[in-house]
Structure formats: C-alpha cells, structure tokens
Design an enzyme around this catalytic site. Structure first.
Site, PDB file in Angstrom:
ATOM      1  N   HIS A 187      -4.230   3.345  -3.249  1.00 49.00           N
ATOM      2  CA  HIS A 187      -4.373   2.730  -1.925  1.00 49.00           C
ATOM      3  C   HIS A 187      -3.552   1.457  -1.742  1.00 49.00           C
ATOM      4  CE1 HIS A 187      -6.237   0.916   1.632  1.00 49.00           C
ATOM      5  NE2 HIS A 187      -6.244  -0.186   0.926  1.00 49.00           N
ATOM      6  N   HIS A 236     -28.389 -15.313  25.479  1.00 50.89           N
ATOM      7  CA  HIS A 236     -27.312 -15.127  26.444  1.00 50.89           C
ATOM      8  C   HIS A 236     -26.557 -16.424  26.747  1.00 50.89           C
ATOM      9  CE1 HIS A 236     -29.015 -11.232  26.825  1.00 50.89           C
ATOM     10  NE2 HIS A 236     -28.347 -10.907  27.915  1.00 50.89           N
ATOM     11  N   HIS A 253     -21.142 -16.771  32.999  1.00 48.30           N
ATOM     12  CA  HIS A 253     -22.414 -17.198  32.401  1.00 48.30           C
ATOM     13  C   HIS A 253     -22.112 -18.070  31.194  1.00 48.30           C
ATOM     14  CE1 HIS A 253     -23.343 -13.988  35.097  1.00 48.30           C
ATOM     15  NE2 HIS A 253     -24.640 -14.117  34.931  1.00 48.30           N
ATOM     16  N   HIS A 278       0.829  -1.210   0.000  1.00 52.15           N
ATOM     17  CA  HIS A 278       0.000   0.000   0.000  1.00 52.15           C
ATOM     18  C   HIS A 278       0.863   1.260   0.000  1.00 52.15           C
ATOM     19  CE1 HIS A 278      -2.321  -3.320   1.678  1.00 52.15           C
ATOM     20  NE2 HIS A 278      -3.425  -2.678   1.320  1.00 52.15           N
ATOM     21  N   GLU A 323     -17.507  -4.242  24.801  1.00 50.24           N
ATOM     22  CA  GLU A 323     -16.683  -5.460  24.883  1.00 50.24           C
ATOM     23  C   GLU A 323     -15.465  -5.372  23.961  1.00 50.24           C
ATOM     24  OE1 GLU A 323     -19.952  -5.478  24.147  1.00 50.24           O
ATOM     25  OE2 GLU A 323     -20.830  -6.180  26.024  1.00 50.24           O
TER      26      GLU A 323
HETATM   27  C1  LIG Z   1     -11.445  -4.643   9.893  1.00 52.47           C
HETATM   28  C2  LIG Z   1     -10.942  -4.463   8.513  1.00 52.47           C
HETATM   29  N1  LIG Z   1     -11.808  -4.468   7.492  1.00 52.47           N
HETATM   30  C3  LIG Z   1     -11.366  -4.341   6.229  1.00 52.47           C
HETATM   31  C4  LIG Z   1     -10.038  -4.220   5.960  1.00 52.47           C
HETATM   32  C5  LIG Z   1      -9.550  -4.144   4.526  1.00 52.47           C
HETATM   33  N2  LIG Z   1      -9.066  -2.770   4.260  1.00 52.47           N
HETATM   34  C6  LIG Z   1      -7.779  -2.454   4.355  1.00 52.47           C
HETATM   35  S1  LIG Z   1      -7.493  -0.839   4.094  1.00 52.47           S
HETATM   36  C7  LIG Z   1      -9.119  -0.551   3.782  1.00 52.47           C
HETATM   37  C8  LIG Z   1      -9.597   0.828   3.428  1.00 52.47           C
HETATM   38  C9  LIG Z   1      -9.175   1.768   4.447  1.00 52.47           C
HETATM   39  O1  LIG Z   1      -9.418   3.055   4.067  1.00 52.47           O
HETATM   40  P1  LIG Z   1      -8.575   4.188   4.730  1.00 52.47           P
HETATM   41  O2  LIG Z   1      -8.422   3.925   6.167  1.00 52.47           O
HETATM   42  O3  LIG Z   1      -9.185   5.483   4.339  1.00 52.47           O
HETATM   43  O4  LIG Z   1      -7.149   4.010   4.103  1.00 52.47           O
HETATM   44  P2  LIG Z   1      -6.490   4.788   2.886  1.00 52.47           P
HETATM   45  O5  LIG Z   1      -7.044   4.181   1.645  1.00 52.47           O
HETATM   46  O6  LIG Z   1      -6.856   6.219   3.024  1.00 52.47           O
HETATM   47  O7  LIG Z   1      -5.048   4.511   3.056  1.00 52.47           O
HETATM   48  C10 LIG Z   1      -9.847  -1.716   3.919  1.00 52.47           C
HETATM   49  C11 LIG Z   1     -11.313  -1.797   3.724  1.00 52.47           C
HETATM   50  C12 LIG Z   1      -9.165  -4.230   7.058  1.00 52.47           C
HETATM   51  N3  LIG Z   1      -7.844  -4.143   6.915  1.00 52.47           N
HETATM   52  N4  LIG Z   1      -9.638  -4.318   8.307  1.00 52.47           N
END
Ligand SMILES: Cc1ncc(C[n+]2csc(CCOP(=O)(O)OP(=O)(O)O)c2C)c(N)n1
Ligand SMILES: [Mg+2]
Length: 672
Positions: A266, A477, A465, A35, A415
């Site tokens: 990205h 639950h 629980h 990235h 949680e």
């Molecule tokens: C919990 C979770 N869901 C989905 C992803 C897959 N994912 C990685 S980066 C991203 C987009 C993130 O967008 P942003 O934080 O704006 O990053 P940018 O493109 O600006 O670097 C996704 C959906 C992940 N890493 N974690």
C-alpha cells in the site's frame, strides 16, 4: 487475470500499463516514500479508460468540454502523474516524476489542484474526490442544459478505493448523485480488499454494489486487469441513465511476488529486490525512468487522440452566436458581469436610506435577489435548511433530473457532501456555487471546506444562526468556537457582517475573490442598520473600518463584529454621555484587515486607547487585535462567550452571558 496471462493475451496493452506501474514503483523508490500498490493495481483500468474513453487533449488541458478524471484515492498520485507525463501534458516532465514528493515539484505527495494541468482536484483525504466529482457532474448537467449538448457534453470518471467508500462522505455523495441521476458520472472502484491495516473485511463487510443500487445507481462489475472486460463495463456504464459504479476486482501491488494482495504494497517502497522481481515478471528490462520508444509512442498516440474532437468543439463554439458566446467565455473565465458593481451599490444606497431592522440571513436573501438576477451562473442550495438559511430566491427553479435549468439544489441533510459537491462545481468552472447550513454544522462540512481553501476556489458558504442569538435551539446549535476555528484555516475569508449593508458588501467581496472560499456568518435575529450613511466604496473590503468616530477625546476603541456591532454603538452612546470618547470599529473580516498595510491598520487601531473586543463567541484568536497591533494586555478587554450557550430566548441569553452594552461600558470604565 495474472500478469503472465495478461502479457500473453494483450501484449500491447500490457506494455502500456507496465509503463505506468514501473514509473510508480520507481518514483516511490527514488523518493523513498509513496504508494506503489494502487497504481500497480489500477494501471489496467487507467490504460483502458485513457485509451478508449477519456475525452481529453493534453495540449489544451483547460478545454471546457473535456471529460473530468478524478483520482479520489489520491495516495495513488503517481498513477495520475505517470498518465499525465506519458500522454503529453507539458507540465508533467520526466524530471517532475524523478522529483516525486520533493519540495517545489509539481508531483506532491497527493495530487494538488493548481500544481499541474490535468490535476482536476486536490485529493488525499479519502472520499473528497468522489464528493467533488458529484459536483463536477452537476455542473456539466447544468451547463449542458444552458448551452446545449453540442457545447457541453462530457463525463466525469472517478477512481475510488475501499477507503473512499468507507468514509462517511461517500454516503452523502452517493445519495446526492443517485437522487440527481447523474448519468455521466462513472465511478471505478479499486476493489482490492486491502487497506492499511490489512484485509478490508477486518473492519467492513458492506455490500458496496447493493449500497450503490439502493441509492439509485447502476452497478457493473469486471476483472480490473482484463482490458476487454474493463472496456465493456465502461461502455455499459456510459450507456446507463443512472450514475454508475464499476466494481473492478483488482490486486494491490499487481505482479509483486511477495507483496501483491497485501497491505505491504500500500504505502511504502517495494525495495530493490522486490522491484527486480517485478521487472522480471513484467519482462521489463529498462532502467528506472526509462520508457522504451515504442511504449512512449503508443502513449503519445493516446494523448493525441482528443485533438480532433477538441477542434470540432471549437468550431461548434464559434457557431454559438455572439451574445451566448460572450456569456460562455465570461462564465468559464469566472469573470463577473460589469453591471454587478452598480447593482450592489444601488442596493446599499437604498438600504442605508431605508435602514431596516432585519436579520442578516434575511439581508443575505435580499442581496441574493440582486445577485442571482445579475449572475445566471450562480448555483445555490442548502443542506435542508432553505427556509432558515434564506438561500432560495425567486425564479431560480429546482435543479433536478427533469429540470437541469434549475439553479437551486436541495442538497438534503448532507453538509459534507454539499461542501464537497460545491468544490466540484467550482473546480468544473462555469458556475459559482453557494450553499447554506447552520454555522455550528461547519464542523460537519469542514473536511471539504479545507479542500476549498487548499484549492483556492470560489466556494461561498452561507452559514446562518451564527451565535447564541439563535436562542431556544440551545447549545447544540449555538456556535461558540466556530468563528475561531474557521479563522484559523489559511486561505479562507470569514465574514460576519453587522447589518444589511455589510451583508451586501460581504457578498460582493466573496464574489470578487475568485481564488478563495468565503464563509458568510449570518444571524437569525433581527439587527438594526448601522450603516445609515451610504458609502459607494465597499468598506468591508478593508476588513475593519471606523464605523463611528468618538466625539469626546478618544479613550476607548470598541472592536466588534456582526450582531455585536449595534451593541458597541449603544455602548458608545453611553460612554460618550459620560465624557469618555469612544470609537467603534466594525470588523466584518479579520483576514482582509490583516492584509491592509500598516498605516491603515494603525489608523484604525492606534496605540493608546483601551480596546474592547465584542463578539458572541470565544475570545480565542482575538488577542491578535486586542493586545497585538500596538495594543497592550493592561488595556485590553473582551466581552463574549466563555462556555457553551444555553436554551432560552436570545434576549435572555445575551443578558445571562453578559454580552450587553452595560457590560461593555463597565469593562471600559474598569480598564481606564
Ligand atoms: C480521510 C482520510 N483518512 C485516512 C487517510 C489515511 N489513509 C490513506 S490511504 C488509507 C487506506 C485506504 O485504503 P484503500 O482505499 O483500500 O487503498 P489501497 O490500500 O487499496 O490503495 C488510509 C487510511 C486518508 N488519506 N484520508
Ligand atoms: Mg483497497
């Protein structure tokens, strides 16, 4: 600010930030994966933070009073790796950068705790870093109160992306930090308006600053490419008495002529042509992975800045006085006080003699009275179920803005936020976190629990629980699949103690396992003491053990956990009365039993007898012990749940679902 403007107005800053950008771009290209957009977008913020604010010393990466830097948008891992490399962390060599995302490298796809010094926490699942950072800031506040700000006084800085702020966990983390007024927590938001599917506005129009303010934070804004503005915003944030969000307006893929401000920057390599164009715009003529000496020197100087503060801190630590110094060193090393072993032994001995009938959640509270007195480093809490989880003991005090000496955290109905914060507490070090909720809501915490397991940190989950035994609250639950789901997770120990003595042993094991999280599953309903004969040895540490041997010739082995162990004992009495020799094996922790050598396991579970597993949960996973381990399908049975539970008094439910001693006897006889 455009790259051209930035280069003209702040040439030295530009060169340092460009080094980060180019390393990220080139490493992603070399790996053909990764990235580049986020590192290119946040490089200016990172440069200002490391140069002007972050207290760190790459030559003493574990310095307890360092500032913590968390990259919650972990997909931008190359930014962190480039920073660690350029500031002089020995672990992060140029070769590691060249091996980005390759097997065995320290430069994993997303930052992984333990792979290299300077990686404060595992991130990648968006929002987890933010959640952990809240715990780190809590640990700082707690230790600062205990040892004075002369010894503990540092900030926690977190980079987050749009994704971190969209994830539900952010809501819990922000709410908790706001209530706790964690003034040394500074979150820098990469406000680039882009995520994978394109513009963030496609899916979200939240007014993030308003959201943070509503939760009790201060908010500052800046152009995330203007070093003076970034610096000013960080200064304001540090001066605030509240946790701070800095909304940094940035451009993803900054300077890439065709990809800047698009999702295309990205998560994939920019490609040779785009990279060449970026080099042109940056005025960067060096080959991939080549950093000119003057830029290297400038970064090395940033890395060297913290040494003086660190040595001054060491002198202050020397002045702490012998007793407090020893205590500080002990808790930072994560070691337990020697006296604990005996105290738990005495507790077990008393309980074996008294043989109370208590719920294991209550037993856990009784053990915690001993533990919390012996271990000033425990920080307990519950996700709004204090009275149900029995997590609060005498004299803990409440951890809150006016009382940082308090050791009990009211996490609220959060949680996931609680689990993530506990990761941060454990990662920070100097404290041992435990926190409670209902076992069924482990699902809500699971994302962060997985990070505890992946990071190998001592986070203790008190989950009460633990079956239909909770009764009237009903199937919403009543966990049925949760024990199996948790046992499926690598590097997590799941304990389901049978009585007060096993509960003490489970706690001892959890505390004595510094490199793993533990779940202690506990009952709501009262259970008789089955361990009435005192053993100084921690039998639960073997995972499973012979609780009661057969008298007549052994034909049946009953293998049970938790509340069903006493039921197995009843069934044993009935079977023996019929002349059917029956052994009862209690198995409080499958993971620990799995680790025992073959000889021991074969002694507990020899070939031959009928084996019946008894657990008020699904059979899923049980065949490892019933048909596996020298067992056979023809001689294996299971008494437990096959569906969701129901709403009724516990006694009625056990009868209704056929989890009774009679059912066990019947099953055994049928299999013989
Ligand atoms: C919990 C979770 N869901 C989905 C992803 C897959 N994912 C990685 S980066 C991203 C987009 C993130 O967008 P942003 O934080 O704006 O990053 P940018 O493109 O600006 O670097 C996704 C959906 C992940 N890493 N974690
Ligand atoms: Mg974004």
């Amino acid at each position: 600010m455009t790259p051209q403007d930035l280069r003209t107005r702040h040439p030295e800053h530009f060169a340092k930030a460009a080094a980060l950008r180019v390393l990220a771009m080139d490493a992603v290209e070399a790996a053909n994966s990764g990235h580049p957009g986020m590192p290119m977008g946040m490089a200016d913020i990172a440069t200002v933070l490391f140069e002007k604010h972050l207290k760190f010393d790459p030559k003493a990466p574990d310095w307890p009073d360092r500032d913590r830097f968390v990259l919650s948008n972990g997909h931008g891992s190359m930014l962190l790796y480039a920073l660690l490399h350029l500031t002089g962390y020995d672990d992060m060599t140029l070769d590691e950068l060249k091996n980005f995302r390759q097997l065995g490298s320290k430069t994993a796809g997303h930052p992984e705790y333990g792979f290299a010094k300077g990686i404060e926490t595992t991130t990648g699942p968006l929002g987890q870093g933010l959640g952990a950072a809240v715990g780190m800031a809590m640990a700082e506040a707690s230790l600062s109160a205990r040892f004075s700000p002369r010894i503990v006084d540092h900030h926690t800085f977190v980079f987050v992306g749009d994704g971190c702020l969209m994830e539900g966990i952010s809501h819990e983390a922000i709410g908790l930090a706001g209530k706790q007024q964690l003034s040394k927590l500074v979150v820098l938001w990469d406000d680039n308006g882009i995520s994978i599917d394109g513009k963030v506005s496609k899916s979200d129009i939240t007014d993030q600053p308003a959201r943070f303010r509503a939760a009790g934070w201060d908010v500052f804004e800046c152009d995330g490419h203007d070093p003076a503005a970034i610096d000013a915003a960080i200064l304001s944030a540090k001066a605030s008495a509240k946790p701070s969000l800095i909304a940094c307006r940035t451009h993803i893929g900054y300077g890439a002529p065709n990809k800047q401000d698009t999702a295309g920057a990205h998560g994939s390599p920019l490609g040779a042509d785009e990279i060449a164009a970026v080099r042109e715009i940056y005025g960067w003529s060096h080959e991939p992975f080549v950093i000119p000496q003057d830029v290297r020197d400038a970064w090395a100087a940033i890395g060297a800045q913290g040494a003086a503060a660190r040595t001054a801190w060491e002198e202050r630590l020397e002045g702490l006085g012998k007793r407090r110094r020893e205590q500080f060193d002990r808790i930072v090393a994560g070691e337990l006080p020697k006296a604990l072993t005996n105290q738990i032994r005495n507790f077990k001995s008393e309980q074996s003699a008294a043989a109370p009938k208590v719920a294991t959640r209550k037993a856990s509270e009784m053990v915690l009275e001993v533990i919390n007195k012996a271990l000033p480093e425990t920080i307990g809490g519950s996700a709004d179920l204090t009275g149900s989880n029995n997590t609060l003991t005498k004299d803990m005090g409440t951890f809150e803005p006016g009382n940082r000496n308090g050791r009990y955290v009211y996490y609220g109905i959060r949680e996931h936020g609680m689990a993530a914060a506990m990761n941060g507490l454990a990662l920070h070090g100097g404290v041992i976190p435990y926190g409670g909720t209902f076992l069924v809501f482990s699902d809500y915490a699971r994302g962060a629990m997985r990070i505890s397991a992946l990071s190998g940190k001592r986070v203790i989950y008190v989950m009460t629980h633990d079956s239909i035994g909770l009764g009237e609250d009903g199937p919403t639950h009543q966990p049925v699949e949760h024990l199996a789901a948790l046992r499926a997770m690598p590097n997590l120990n799941v304990y389901r103690p049978a009585d007060v003595v096993e509960t003490a042993e489970a706690w001892q094991c959890a505390l004595e396992t510094p490199d793993r999280p533990s779940v202690i599953a506990l009952t709501r309903q009262g259970l008789p003491t089955v361990r009435t004969r005192h053993s100084t040895k921690n039998l639960s540490a073997q995972g499973a053990y012979i609780l009661s041997e057969s008298t007549a010739k052994r034909q049946v082995i009953l293998l049970a956990t938790g509340s069903e162990v006493s039921l197995a004992m009843e069934a044993q009495t009935q079977l023996e009365a019929k002349g059917i020799g029956t052994r009862v094996v209690s198995m409080p922790c499958e993971e620990l039993f799995e680790q025992q050598d073959d000889r021991y396991r074969a002694r507990v579970l020899p070939r031959g007898p009928v084996r019946i597993g008894i657990e008020a949960a699904l059979r899923y996973g049980w065949d490892r012990w019933l048909t596996g381990e020298r067992g056979s399908a023809a001689k294996a049975g299971f008494v437990g749940m096959e569906s969701f539970g129901a709403s009724a008094p516990a006694g009625d439910l056990f009868k209704h679902f056929g989890i009774t001693a009679d059912a066990v006897v019947e099953r055994a006889e049928a299999l013989l």
